[in-house]
Design a protein around this motif. Structure first.
Motif, short mmCIF file in Angstrom:
data_model
loop_
_atom_site.label_atom_id
_atom_site.label_comp_id
_atom_site.label_asym_id
_atom_site.label_seq_id
_atom_site.Cartn_x
_atom_site.Cartn_y
_atom_site.Cartn_z
N THR A 48 0.83 -1.20 0.00
CA THR A 48 0.00 0.00 0.00
C THR A 48 0.87 1.25 0.00
OG1 THR A 48 -1.76 -1.17 1.16
CG2 THR A 48 -1.82 1.22 1.27
N GLN A 84 -9.19 -1.48 -1.33
CA GLN A 84 -9.87 -2.62 -0.74
C GLN A 84 -11.32 -2.25 -0.48
OE1 GLN A 84 -7.67 -3.42 2.79
NE2 GLN A 84 -6.06 -4.38 1.62
N ASP A 160 -5.56 -1.54 -5.13
CA ASP A 160 -4.98 -2.07 -3.89
C ASP A 160 -5.85 -3.21 -3.36
OD1 ASP A 160 -3.71 -2.57 -1.53
OD2 ASP A 160 -3.74 -0.50 -0.80
MG LIG Z 1 -2.25 -2.92 2.12
#
Ligand SMILES: [Mg+2]
Ligand SMILES: Nc1ncnc2c1ncn2[C@@H]1O[C@H](COP(=O)(O)OP(=O)(O)O)[C@@H](O)[C@H]1O
Lengths: 250, 269
Positions: A48, A84, A160
């Motif tokens: 990330t 996410q 992500d």
């Molecule tokens: Mg992450």
């Protein structure tokens, strides 16, 4: 072909009261226009963080990042970030959610709205534009989230672990769906994941990272035949790639 | 949405069961109320309890009647309602505004934190004498009391709501190039709407505590005044009657907020 994105010896260290956490150390990689790059590594290794650096939301402690040949100093203006979960705002209708980037950028013009509506229509969400996210299935929400990243016509997409919140079945089909839309719109993409199959089935290039501090451990170009991630999963080569990368990660 | 007649017989049966259950719950609720009142009345009539100190439903009703005709009940209701509503709105708006400032500036938040903690744990009624000295012994003092009691809880509730904003959503907005003001207006404020509604509900209660407490301390009018006066001259009918009216007003105000919630938060399944 010219390099769209280039990271040279990028390091990043988080400062906390008790610790100095070097998340990334001397990371170097680049990606060409139109490529699909996956970054895979154990969780907590700094994936990330890499995306935040590319987005210009964090500045590297050392090293440099260039985008379209120019050194990146502030926020990267021409990218779409998908996180996410879909991160749709539950109080906004699908249409309003998708128009959000335009509102933020002050580009909510009739022209751009039309472009957004066209995307929604093209990808089968036209009947749901007045619905709230809660009324849609996980797959459709993810598609809406992808369209939201596309409306500002970014040159680069950052994903992500976008499928990690979905159950296995949905995940396979959403993965296919997202891949097809990305290819249809011809977007360069950097995907971050800890799912090996996902990476192999979608990518032109896979970077395998070490545990923290992350460095590139190896680079793979699976280039498995097949026009969609699902087809590629059926290809016999898929298994051997999986094994190879699995061994590197463990 | 499916129409009723699209459902299978089994579903119809299920719906019926749910509806019957709801009806039973409502009937039982009323039954408790009516039985309680009846029991109270009978015990009072038969002299098992002394209605001079416990009052009884029939007397409460007649007292409310005489209050309306002879003692200007609506005037007292108006006074209390005015103080409560004003205290409520000032506490809610000022509380929201202060919470916004505290969300915006982390430094401000850290500097003021101990003060908020102390003010929160202090029993505000202790400031009664000070308030009377400052504001005199009229409505102003009572409204001040209501605001004081409500505002701290309003600030703390709202600030927690603002701070609970999903950091991933903030990251998403930042990646779109949003500035802090946009993060506030596009995400933090709309996202904390459910918290705002809870804050309103809590504040309704706080405003009533504040205004009645204030009227106990200083007042020549209002429902709190009637209650205190009734207690002092040993007219329990008056105390009970004013309390019943108070219950009704407070419930109506809470219901108004609950209605607002239905209107404002329409995006949930
Ligand atoms: Mg992450
Ligand atoms: N804001 C922060 N402050 C301090 N440490 C952080 C911060 N964000 C992430 N980290 C640490 O940096 C490491 C990498 O985080 P991250 O990039 O989120 O990993 P990944 O996405 O691969 O799971 C983790 O060990 C995490 O604890």
């Amino acid at each position: 072909m010219n390099k769209l994105l280039e990271l040279k010896d990028v390091s990043f260290t988080y400062q906390t009261m008790t610790d100095e956490i070097t998340a990334i150390e001397n990371l170097t990689f680049s990606c060409d226009d139109g490529q699909f790059v996956s970054i895979i590594g154990p969780s907590g290794c700094g994936k990330t963080t890499i995306l935040s650096l590319i987005a210009g939301l964090l500045q590297p402690t050392s090293g440099s990042i260039s985008f379209e040949g120019k050194k990146l100093t502030g926020r990267n203006e021409s990218l779409g970030y998908m996180l996410q979960k879909d991160q749709l705002f539950p109080w906004r209708t699908i249409e309003k959610n998708v128009l959000l980037p335009l509102e933020i950028k002050g580009k909510n013009t009739p022209e751009n709205r039309k472009y957004a509506l066209n995307l929604l229509e093209k990808y089968g969400l036209k009947d749901f534009i007045k619905n709230y996210p809660d009324q849609l299935s996980g797959g459709m929400r993810q598609r809406a989230a992808l369209i939201r990243t596309l409306v500002s016509e970014p040159k680069l997409l950052l994903l992500d672990e976008p499928f990690s919140a979905l159950d296995y079945q949905t995940r396979l089909s959403v993965c296919d769906d997202v891949y097809n839309i990305i290819k249809e719109e011809k977007k360069t993409t950097v995907l971050v994941t800890h799912d090996i199959s996902e990476a192999i089935s979608m990518s032109d290039i896979i970077l395998v990272l070490t545990a923290r501090p992350s460095k590139v451990k190896s680079v793979h170009k699976p280039q498995i035949k097949g026009d969609s991630p699902l087809r590629r999963r059926e290809n016999p080569e898929f298994g051997s790639w999986f094994e190879k990368i699995w061994r590197e990660l463990n | 949405m499916k129409k009723n007649n699209d459902f299978s017989p089994r579903h119809a049966l299920y719906l019926k069961k749910v509806k019957t259950e709801n009806a039973i719950v409502w009937i039982l609720r009323f039954a408790i109320l009516i039985l309680g009142l009846l029991l109270w009345e009978i015990l009072a009539i038969t002299g098992i309890i002394d209605s001079f100190i416990t009052s009884c439903p029939s007397k409460i009703i007649t007292t409310i009647g005489t209050l309306i005709t002879e003692n200007n009940l609506f005037y007292h209701m108006g006074v209390t309602l005015y103080e409560t509503l004003l205290g409520f709105f000032i506490a809610v708006f000022a509380g929201y505004a202060i919470a916004l400032v505290l969300w915006w500036s982390e430094r401000c938040r850290r500097v003021l934190e101990p003060y908020i903690v102390v003010l929160n744990s202090l029993p505000k009624i202790a400031l009664g004498p000070v308030i009377i000295v400052w504001c005199g012994s009229g409505s102003k003092a009572i409204i001040f009391m209501a605001v004081l009691i409500g505002i701290i809880v309003a600030i703390i509730t709202m600030l927690n709501g603002f701070l609970a904003t999903d950091p991933n959503k903030i990251l998403l907005l930042r990646s779109m190039g949003a500035n802090k003001f946009q993060i506030l207006t596009k995400l933090v404020m709309p996202g904390s709407l459910p918290t705002f509604i809870s804050m309103l509900k809590i504040s309704v209660g706080m405003a009533w505590i504040g205004s009645i407490m204030g009227e106990y301390l200083v007042s020549r009018a209002g429902l709190g005044y009637l209650i205190v006066y009734g207690g002092q001259v040993f007219k329990l009918d008056l105390v009970m009657a004013a309390t019943v009216v108070l219950c009704i007003l407070a419930t109506l105000m809470y219901a108004a907020v609950a209605l607002l919630e239905k209107v404002v938060i329409n995006y949930k399944k």
